[in-house]
Design a protein around this motif. Structure first.
Motif, PDB file in Angstrom:
ATOM      1  N   MET A 185       0.829  -1.184   0.000  1.00 37.50           N
ATOM      2  CA  MET A 185       0.000   0.000   0.000  1.00 37.50           C
ATOM      3  C   MET A 185       0.879   1.255   0.000  1.00 37.50           C
ATOM      4  SD  MET A 185      -3.287   0.312  -0.197  1.00 37.50           S
ATOM      5  CE  MET A 185      -3.462  -1.444   0.045  1.00 37.50           C
ATOM      6  N   PRO A 186       0.633   2.209  -0.902  1.00 40.67           N
ATOM      7  CA  PRO A 186       1.435   3.435  -0.897  1.00 40.67           C
ATOM      8  C   PRO A 186       1.165   4.264   0.350  1.00 40.67           C
ATOM      9  CG  PRO A 186      -0.387   3.619  -2.448  1.00 40.67           C
ATOM     10  CD  PRO A 186      -0.368   2.204  -1.977  1.00 40.67           C
ATOM     11  N   ARG A 187       2.135   5.070   0.711  1.00 36.63           N
ATOM     12  CA  ARG A 187       1.950   5.966   1.852  1.00 36.63           C
ATOM     13  C   ARG A 187       0.748   6.871   1.576  1.00 36.63           C
ATOM     14  NH1 ARG A 187       7.122   9.304   3.628  1.00 36.63           N
ATOM     15  NH2 ARG A 187       7.812   7.128   3.897  1.00 36.63           N
ATOM     16  N   GLY A 188      -0.146   6.953   2.534  1.00 35.95           N
ATOM     17  CA  GLY A 188      -1.341   7.777   2.339  1.00 35.95           C
ATOM     18  C   GLY A 188      -2.594   6.965   2.107  1.00 35.95           C
ATOM     19  N   ALA A 189      -2.462   5.638   2.037  1.00 36.12           N
ATOM     20  CA  ALA A 189      -3.635   4.775   1.860  1.00 36.12           C
ATOM     21  C   ALA A 189      -3.580   3.640   2.870  1.00 36.12           C
ATOM     22  CB  ALA A 189      -3.683   4.215   0.440  1.00 36.12           C
ATOM     23  N   ARG A 190      -4.742   3.088   3.179  1.00 43.92           N
ATOM     24  CA  ARG A 190      -4.805   2.001   4.144  1.00 43.92           C
ATOM     25  C   ARG A 190      -5.808   0.954   3.680  1.00 43.92           C
ATOM     26  NH1 ARG A 190      -7.487   1.581   9.881  1.00 43.92           N
ATOM     27  NH2 ARG A 190      -6.535  -0.361  10.569  1.00 43.92           N
ATOM     28  N   TRP A 191      -5.414  -0.313   3.815  1.00 39.46           N
ATOM     29  CA  TRP A 191      -6.322  -1.440   3.529  1.00 39.46           C
ATOM     30  C   TRP A 191      -7.004  -1.839   4.835  1.00 39.46           C
ATOM     31  CZ3 TRP A 191      -7.217  -6.455   5.079  1.00 39.46           C
ATOM     32  CH2 TRP A 191      -7.984  -7.250   4.220  1.00 39.46           C
ATOM     33  N   ILE A 192      -8.334  -1.980   4.802  1.00 40.76           N
ATOM     34  CA  ILE A 192      -9.120  -2.298   5.994  1.00 40.76           C
ATOM     35  C   ILE A 192      -9.979  -3.527   5.703  1.00 40.76           C
ATOM     36  CG2 ILE A 192     -10.835  -1.450   7.654  1.00 40.76           C
ATOM     37  CD1 ILE A 192     -10.050   1.393   6.880  1.00 40.76           C
ATOM     38  N   PRO A 193      -9.943  -4.536   6.558  1.00 42.73           N
ATOM     39  CA  PRO A 193     -10.763  -5.727   6.314  1.00 42.73           C
ATOM     40  C   PRO A 193     -12.257  -5.408   6.388  1.00 42.73           C
ATOM     41  CG  PRO A 193      -9.710  -5.824   8.472  1.00 42.73           C
ATOM     42  CD  PRO A 193      -9.120  -4.657   7.770  1.00 42.73           C
ATOM     43  N   LEU A 194     -13.024  -6.157   5.637  1.00 48.62           N
ATOM     44  CA  LEU A 194     -14.478  -5.996   5.617  1.00 48.62           C
ATOM     45  C   LEU A 194     -15.127  -7.034   6.515  1.00 48.62           C
ATOM     46  CD1 LEU A 194     -15.059  -5.428   1.788  1.00 48.62           C
ATOM     47  CD2 LEU A 194     -15.180  -3.703   3.600  1.00 48.62           C
ATOM     48  N   ASP A 195     -16.149  -6.602   7.259  1.00 47.45           N
ATOM     49  CA  ASP A 195     -16.889  -7.519   8.126  1.00 47.45           C
ATOM     50  C   ASP A 195     -18.060  -8.180   7.412  1.00 47.45           C
ATOM     51  OD1 ASP A 195     -15.316  -7.205  10.359  1.00 47.45           O
ATOM     52  OD2 ASP A 195     -16.439  -5.479  11.102  1.00 47.45           O
ATOM     53  N   ASP A 196     -18.266  -7.815   6.131  1.00 40.92           N
ATOM     54  CA  ASP A 196     -19.332  -8.451   5.361  1.00 40.92           C
ATOM     55  C   ASP A 196     -19.059  -9.952   5.255  1.00 40.92           C
ATOM     56  OD1 ASP A 196     -20.638  -5.871   3.523  1.00 40.92           O
ATOM     57  OD2 ASP A 196     -18.660  -5.646   4.426  1.00 40.92           O
ATOM     58  N   ALA A 197     -20.086 -10.711   4.808  1.00 46.05           N
ATOM     59  CA  ALA A 197     -19.847 -12.124   4.515  1.00 46.05           C
ATOM     60  C   ALA A 197     -18.623 -12.204   3.607  1.00 46.05           C
ATOM     61  CB  ALA A 197     -21.060 -12.732   3.826  1.00 46.05           C
ATOM     62  N   PRO A 198     -17.627 -13.020   3.951  1.00 45.49           N
ATOM     63  CA  PRO A 198     -16.340 -12.980   3.232  1.00 45.49           C
ATOM     64  C   PRO A 198     -16.497 -13.137   1.720  1.00 45.49           C
ATOM     65  CG  PRO A 198     -16.182 -14.358   5.181  1.00 45.49           C
ATOM     66  CD  PRO A 198     -17.639 -14.020   5.014  1.00 45.49           C
ATOM     67  N   LEU A 199     -15.896 -12.216   1.001  1.00 47.24           N
ATOM     68  CA  LEU A 199     -15.803 -12.302  -0.445  1.00 47.24           C
ATOM     69  C   LEU A 199     -14.319 -12.337  -0.792  1.00 47.24           C
ATOM     70  CD1 LEU A 199     -18.546  -9.762  -1.600  1.00 47.24           C
ATOM     71  CD2 LEU A 199     -18.624 -12.242  -1.787  1.00 47.24           C
ATOM     72  N   PHE A 200     -13.998 -13.090  -1.844  1.00 42.28           N
ATOM     73  CA  PHE A 200     -12.598 -13.340  -2.154  1.00 42.28           C
ATOM     74  C   PHE A 200     -12.288 -12.991  -3.607  1.00 42.28           C
ATOM     75  CE2 PHE A 200     -13.721 -16.121   1.324  1.00 42.28           C
ATOM     76  CZ  PHE A 200     -12.630 -16.018   2.184  1.00 42.28           C
ATOM     77  N   MET A 201     -11.031 -12.631  -3.829  1.00 45.00           N
ATOM     78  CA  MET A 201     -10.473 -12.535  -5.171  1.00 45.00           C
ATOM     79  C   MET A 201      -9.778 -13.853  -5.454  1.00 45.00           C
ATOM     80  SD  MET A 201      -9.927 -10.616  -7.844  1.00 45.00           S
ATOM     81  CE  MET A 201      -8.885 -10.758  -9.306  1.00 45.00           C
ATOM     82  N   LEU A 202     -10.155 -14.487  -6.557  1.00 43.16           N
ATOM     83  CA  LEU A 202      -9.578 -15.782  -6.922  1.00 43.16           C
ATOM     84  C   LEU A 202      -8.528 -15.568  -8.015  1.00 43.16           C
ATOM     85  CD1 LEU A 202     -12.839 -17.936  -7.037  1.00 43.16           C
ATOM     86  CD2 LEU A 202     -11.292 -17.530  -5.098  1.00 43.16           C
ATOM     87  N   HIS A 203      -7.271 -15.816  -7.678  1.00 44.64           N
ATOM     88  CA  HIS A 203      -6.172 -15.638  -8.616  1.00 44.64           C
ATOM     89  C   HIS A 203      -5.847 -16.978  -9.271  1.00 44.64           C
ATOM     90  CE1 HIS A 203      -5.247 -11.676  -6.857  1.00 44.64           C
ATOM     91  NE2 HIS A 203      -5.504 -12.241  -5.700  1.00 44.64           N
ATOM     92  N   GLY A 204      -5.612 -16.961 -10.566  1.00 46.08           N
ATOM     93  CA  GLY A 204      -5.293 -18.208 -11.257  1.00 46.08           C
ATOM     94  C   GLY A 204      -4.310 -17.992 -12.390  1.00 46.08           C
ATOM     95  N   ILE A 205      -3.951 -19.074 -13.032  1.00 43.10           N
ATOM     96  CA  ILE A 205      -3.195 -19.033 -14.278  1.00 43.10           C
ATOM     97  C   ILE A 205      -4.032 -19.729 -15.343  1.00 43.10           C
ATOM     98  CG2 ILE A 205      -0.872 -18.825 -13.337  1.00 43.10           C
ATOM     99  CD1 ILE A 205      -0.593 -21.854 -13.500  1.00 43.10           C
TER     100      ILE A 205
END
Length: 298
Positions: free
Chosen positions: A251-271
């Motif tokens: 994360m660049p300086r000046g931004a923040r990643w915050i976890p979500l309390d919603d029902a978990p949603l995921f990014m699925l990475h593949g090849i």
């Protein structure tokens, strides 16, 4: 007709500029133009519209391009088959990746290929989103691509390599920046930044899915093609976004990643790779990838 004529045609068709094509081919522009003229004479049709300001494909050129890719690919496969029979793994493997989304997966795979398969010519192609990767696999300009899953493409095989939870990315002066977690609905009134919304980005699809599940459609005020630039614009205070947790570490300086309390949603990475035609070099890379980037458990 010679194979090198087709190879020259393909490069000019990709660049639509004789000067840049000549640089890629490491030849002077005049001999390249002569090669294209010979090919056109052999076929009996002009392949390019040329003027002092631009180069474009003619209908004949557009018809030839996918066939030229196929001929070049078939020759590469035939050469590869002969080399494989000798017991050595040679060849070229071109891998497409998007950039920041692959900062955890691409380096370990690339290092392993260079270490374990030194005879393979590894070529890395950047700024390849999921939609671009699918198109480039189909036209033969990539052999393997990092993609978001699932893919709706029967002609392409894929494998899951990572599953990462989605979270919010906000500027550090955002009212919620110090929250330990939040729900996506709390961002409903914010401006959003995203990767392109033209269907080419799996990250955009994940963002939309997350927001819609929370009961709102995000107000996207700016689209960018580079994921790290998107995070940088969040840090600049231009909006918020939804991103996978693996971006939290860069994360660049000046931004923040915050976890979500919603029902978990995921990014699925593949090849992904073409299902029907695999060189021995690609098969070797795929086998290696199973050890280096194993499919995560459910």
């Amino acid at each position: 007709m010679e194979i090198r004529w087709l190879e020259a045609f393909v490069v000019v068709a990709e660049e639509l500029h004789f000067g840049r094509a000549a640089q890629r081919l490491h030849v002077a522009q005049s001999p390249l133009s002569q090669t294209i003229r010979r090919l056109e004479a052999s076929i009996g049709a002009d392949l390019f519209e040329r003027n002092t300001r631009s180069v474009s494909l003619t209908p004949a050129g557009r018809a030839l391009l996918p066939k030229a890719y196929r001929v070049i690919q078939d020759l590469a496969l035939a050469t590869d088959a002969a080399r494989t029979a000798s017991g050595a793994v040679h060849g070229t493997v071109r891998i497409g990746f998007s950039g920041a989304f692959n900062h955890l997966t691409l380096p370990v795979l690339a290092r392993s290929i260079r270490r374990e398969l030194p005879e393979i010519d590894l070529q890395l192609v950047s700024r390849v989103r999921t939609g671009d990767g699918v198109a480039k696999l189909r036209n033969g300009t990539l052999d393997l691509a990092f993609v978001g899953l699932p893919l709706v493409a029967d002609d392409i095989d894929s494998r899951l390599i990572a599953r990462t939870r989605l979270g919010a990315v906000v500027p550090i002066d955002h009212p919620l920046a110090d929250a330990p977690s939040l729900v996506a609905r709390q961002l409903a009134d914010d401006d959003f930044l995203s990767m392109p919304v033209d269907g080419s980005s799996a990250m955009t699809e994940a963002l939309l899915r997350c927001c819609i599940a929370a009961g709102f459609r995000p107000r996207i005020t700016q689209e960018v093609t580079d994921p790290y630039i998107m995070l940088t614009l969040v840090a600049a205070g231009l909006g918020v976004t939804i991103a996978a947790e693996d971006l939290a570490s860069i994360m660049p300086r000046g931004a923040r990643w915050i976890p979500l309390d919603d029902a978990p949603l995921f990014m699925l990475h593949g090849i992904g790779w073409m299902a029907d035609e695999q060189s021995s070099a690609l098969r070797a890379v795929l086998r290696l990838s199973e050890a280096i980037l194993p499919t995560p458990p459910d």
